[in-house]
Design a protein around this motif. Sequence first.
Motif, mmCIF file in Angstrom:
data_model
loop_
_atom_site.group_PDB
_atom_site.id
_atom_site.type_symbol
_atom_site.label_atom_id
_atom_site.label_comp_id
_atom_site.label_asym_id
_atom_site.label_seq_id
_atom_site.Cartn_x
_atom_site.Cartn_y
_atom_site.Cartn_z
ATOM 1 N N LEU A 1 -39.857 -139.119 77.905
ATOM 2 C CA LEU A 1 -38.969 -137.962 78.040
ATOM 3 C C LEU A 1 -37.977 -137.905 76.884
ATOM 4 C CD1 LEU A 1 -38.089 -137.847 81.866
ATOM 5 C CD2 LEU A 1 -39.839 -136.555 80.624
ATOM 6 N N ALA A 2 -37.424 -139.063 76.539
ATOM 7 C CA ALA A 2 -36.454 -139.108 75.439
ATOM 8 C C ALA A 2 -37.106 -138.714 74.122
ATOM 9 C CB ALA A 2 -35.840 -140.502 75.350
ATOM 10 N N SER A 3 -38.353 -139.142 73.912
ATOM 11 C CA SER A 3 -39.039 -138.838 72.647
ATOM 12 C C SER A 3 -39.323 -137.339 72.530
ATOM 13 C CB SER A 3 -40.340 -139.638 72.548
ATOM 14 O OG SER A 3 -41.315 -139.158 73.459
ATOM 15 N N ILE A 4 -39.631 -136.683 73.652
ATOM 16 C CA ILE A 4 -39.860 -135.239 73.630
ATOM 17 C C ILE A 4 -38.558 -134.501 73.294
ATOM 18 C CG2 ILE A 4 -40.376 -133.233 75.080
ATOM 19 C CD1 ILE A 4 -42.847 -134.687 74.165
ATOM 20 N N ASP A 5 -37.445 -134.986 73.839
ATOM 21 C CA ASP A 5 -36.150 -134.381 73.506
ATOM 22 C C ASP A 5 -35.863 -134.490 72.013
ATOM 23 O OD1 ASP A 5 -35.716 -133.705 76.136
ATOM 24 O OD2 ASP A 5 -34.486 -135.469 76.594
ATOM 25 N N ARG A 6 -36.143 -135.654 71.434
ATOM 26 C CA ARG A 6 -35.914 -135.832 69.993
ATOM 27 C C ARG A 6 -36.828 -134.917 69.186
ATOM 28 N NH1 ARG A 6 -35.848 -141.315 71.584
ATOM 29 N NH2 ARG A 6 -37.980 -141.586 70.809
ATOM 30 N N LEU A 7 -38.072 -134.782 69.628
ATOM 31 C CA LEU A 7 -39.016 -133.918 68.916
ATOM 32 C C LEU A 7 -38.570 -132.463 68.971
ATOM 33 C CD1 LEU A 7 -41.787 -133.740 67.448
ATOM 34 C CD2 LEU A 7 -42.797 -133.252 69.682
ATOM 35 N N ASN A 8 -38.028 -132.041 70.098
ATOM 36 C CA ASN A 8 -37.553 -130.654 70.231
ATOM 37 C C ASN A 8 -36.421 -130.364 69.258
ATOM 38 O OD1 ASN A 8 -39.386 -129.878 72.190
ATOM 39 N ND2 ASN A 8 -38.051 -130.480 73.897
ATOM 40 N N VAL A 9 -35.512 -131.326 69.111
ATOM 41 C CA VAL A 9 -34.406 -131.164 68.165
ATOM 42 C C VAL A 9 -34.939 -131.070 66.739
ATOM 43 C CG1 VAL A 9 -32.375 -132.286 67.179
ATOM 44 C CG2 VAL A 9 -32.734 -132.305 69.661
ATOM 45 N N LYS A 10 -35.917 -131.899 66.442
ATOM 46 C CA LYS A 10 -36.466 -131.959 65.088
ATOM 47 C C LYS A 10 -37.272 -130.720 64.729
ATOM 48 C CE LYS A 10 -39.321 -134.964 62.162
ATOM 49 N NZ LYS A 10 -40.111 -136.235 62.111
ATOM 50 N N THR A 11 -38.023 -130.172 65.711
ATOM 51 C CA THR A 11 -38.939 -129.063 65.429
ATOM 52 C C THR A 11 -38.427 -127.718 65.915
ATOM 53 O OG1 THR A 11 -40.128 -129.406 67.515
ATOM 54 C CG2 THR A 11 -40.914 -130.617 65.572
ATOM 55 N N ASN A 12 -37.264 -127.723 66.589
ATOM 56 C CA ASN A 12 -36.701 -126.497 67.150
ATOM 57 C C ASN A 12 -37.655 -125.864 68.173
ATOM 58 O OD1 ASN A 12 -34.547 -124.674 67.382
ATOM 59 N ND2 ASN A 12 -35.515 -123.211 65.985
ATOM 60 N N GLN A 13 -38.339 -126.715 68.938
ATOM 61 C CA GLN A 13 -39.233 -126.269 69.994
ATOM 62 C C GLN A 13 -38.614 -126.595 71.355
ATOM 63 O OE1 GLN A 13 -41.968 -124.515 69.599
ATOM 64 N NE2 GLN A 13 -42.151 -124.676 67.372
ATOM 65 N N VAL A 14 -39.308 -126.194 72.419
ATOM 66 C CA VAL A 14 -38.811 -126.477 73.779
ATOM 67 C C VAL A 14 -39.930 -127.128 74.606
ATOM 68 C CG1 VAL A 14 -36.979 -124.766 73.869
ATOM 69 C CG2 VAL A 14 -39.349 -124.077 74.379
ATOM 70 N N PHE A 15 -40.586 -128.119 74.013
ATOM 71 C CA PHE A 15 -41.650 -128.811 74.742
ATOM 72 C C PHE A 15 -41.065 -129.548 75.943
ATOM 73 C CE2 PHE A 15 -43.393 -128.951 70.316
ATOM 74 C CZ PHE A 15 -44.443 -128.055 70.540
ATOM 75 N N GLN A 16 -41.857 -129.576 77.006
ATOM 76 C CA GLN A 16 -41.512 -130.373 78.179
ATOM 77 C C GLN A 16 -42.740 -131.148 78.636
ATOM 78 O OE1 GLN A 16 -39.743 -127.170 80.754
ATOM 79 N NE2 GLN A 16 -38.025 -128.601 80.889
ATOM 80 N N VAL A 17 -42.498 -132.305 79.200
ATOM 81 C CA VAL A 17 -43.596 -133.133 79.683
ATOM 82 C C VAL A 17 -43.395 -133.393 81.172
ATOM 83 C CG1 VAL A 17 -42.478 -135.320 79.093
ATOM 84 C CG2 VAL A 17 -44.966 -135.205 79.231
ATOM 85 N N ARG A 18 -44.492 -133.370 81.882
ATOM 86 C CA ARG A 18 -44.486 -133.649 83.322
ATOM 87 C C ARG A 18 -45.216 -134.986 83.501
ATOM 88 N NH1 ARG A 18 -46.919 -128.866 85.297
ATOM 89 N NH2 ARG A 18 -48.908 -129.870 84.889
ATOM 90 N N ILE A 19 -44.568 -135.933 84.204
ATOM 91 C CA ILE A 19 -45.104 -137.286 84.303
ATOM 92 C C ILE A 19 -45.259 -137.705 85.754
ATOM 93 C CG2 ILE A 19 -44.698 -139.731 83.731
ATOM 94 C CD1 ILE A 19 -43.094 -138.807 81.310
ATOM 95 N N GLY A 20 -46.352 -138.394 86.041
ATOM 96 C CA GLY A 20 -46.584 -138.938 87.369
ATOM 97 C C GLY A 20 -46.996 -140.399 87.289
ATOM 98 N N ILE A 21 -46.522 -141.203 88.231
ATOM 99 C CA ILE A 21 -46.815 -142.645 88.246
ATOM 100 C C ILE A 21 -47.236 -143.075 89.643
ATOM 101 C CG2 ILE A 21 -45.880 -144.967 87.929
ATOM 102 C CD1 ILE A 21 -43.875 -143.822 85.947
ATOM 103 N N ASN A 22 -48.217 -143.940 89.693
ATOM 104 C CA ASN A 22 -48.596 -144.587 90.951
ATOM 105 C C ASN A 22 -48.964 -146.032 90.663
ATOM 106 O OD1 ASN A 22 -49.141 -144.785 93.742
ATOM 107 N ND2 ASN A 22 -51.333 -144.436 93.389
ATOM 108 N N ILE A 23 -48.868 -146.868 91.679
ATOM 109 C CA ILE A 23 -49.149 -148.298 91.556
ATOM 110 C C ILE A 23 -50.131 -148.711 92.648
ATOM 111 C CG2 ILE A 23 -48.151 -150.595 91.936
ATOM 112 C CD1 ILE A 23 -45.664 -149.625 90.455
ATOM 113 N N GLY A 24 -51.086 -149.558 92.260
ATOM 114 C CA GLY A 24 -52.039 -150.035 93.255
ATOM 115 C C GLY A 24 -53.242 -150.708 92.635
ATOM 116 N N THR A 25 -54.348 -150.714 93.366
ATOM 117 C CA THR A 25 -55.591 -151.368 92.951
ATOM 118 C C THR A 25 -56.506 -150.374 92.248
ATOM 119 O OG1 THR A 25 -55.468 -152.886 94.829
ATOM 120 C CG2 THR A 25 -57.612 -152.635 93.774
ATOM 121 N N VAL A 26 -57.136 -150.811 91.167
ATOM 122 C CA VAL A 26 -58.074 -149.958 90.444
ATOM 123 C C VAL A 26 -59.319 -150.758 90.073
ATOM 124 C CG1 VAL A 26 -56.194 -148.586 89.449
ATOM 125 C CG2 VAL A 26 -57.202 -150.455 88.115
ATOM 126 N N ILE A 27 -60.378 -150.024 89.785
ATOM 127 C CA ILE A 27 -61.565 -150.587 89.140
ATOM 128 C C ILE A 27 -61.518 -150.108 87.696
ATOM 129 C CG2 ILE A 27 -64.073 -150.686 89.072
ATOM 130 C CD1 ILE A 27 -62.908 -151.992 91.525
#
Length: 332
Positions: free
Chosen positions: A234-260
Amino acid sequence: SIVENAIDGIFQSTPEGRYLSVNPALARIYGYASPEELMLAMKNISEQLYVDPKRRNEFIAAIEVDGAVSGFESLIYRKDKTQIWISENARAVRDSTGRLLYYEGTVSDITERKLAQQALELQKVQTERLLLNILPQSIATRLKAGETPIADQFEQVSVLFADLVGFTNFSAQQTPAELVEILNAIFSEFDRLAEKHRLEKIKTIGDAYMVVGGLPVPRLDYDEAIAQMALDMLASIDRLNVKTNQVFQVRIGINIGTVIAGVIGKSKFIYDLWGDTVNVASRMESSGMPGKIQVSATTYECLKDRFAFEERGIIEVKGKGEMLTYWLKGRR
């Protein structure tokens, strides 16, 4: 004579490092017009011939051990100071009392073979580097050993999905080159963060990014590392927006558990993950909100003592029904 017409160089040299005799082939290999010119110019083999001045002493030491050397490879200077590779077969000649008289042997120019070997080694290194850009090192090693398919179960894994919100509309207004340039900038920063937090990037799909913690090598802080990665994204997207004068946003999801996790198929290998943990992580992202990090209740329970959360409440999750979720806000 056989010596005069030989293709390989033939020589006799003193223990002190001067030539007693050389044939025309050796003179030609070393870039001299005649044997006489070579013998006149070469007053100290150790200093004038070998690129590594210690190589002559190594040549002598090897002969002292076995009485001869075979396939002794060295980088040498020709008359014009260009460098070539040679292979020497030589032996020590002694008198009846065992006193060393001289060394005699043959020399072959193996430059083409050495260059081919070096090119092959470079290609091998480049191929290895490319493989490690696609697969984790431990998985690449197993694949090269012939193991297939590869499938491992991991009990404690953190899975993160991130998606650039509104990027489809943004892409419609950009040239292909501009689109790739901005995506490369964003995902390269995400790659840097994954490396910083020692997480495993799995793949990008369009404008989506997937990264995991706790595999292929399990680690105790798999959950904390993924949470910090999300905050840094999230912080890196904020820095990129300042640098490029854009308004990018990122949506993030996290889960924890067992995987193959593993590699399947016979071509275009990819290290991928399967299981309900992965599906829920994907749903945490898709049902989230721009600029926020949505996590499952399982994730919250693992991290609640180290990170700050805000309860979102019960939401309807596609394919899962109602689920209690939380917003990850930062470190405590």
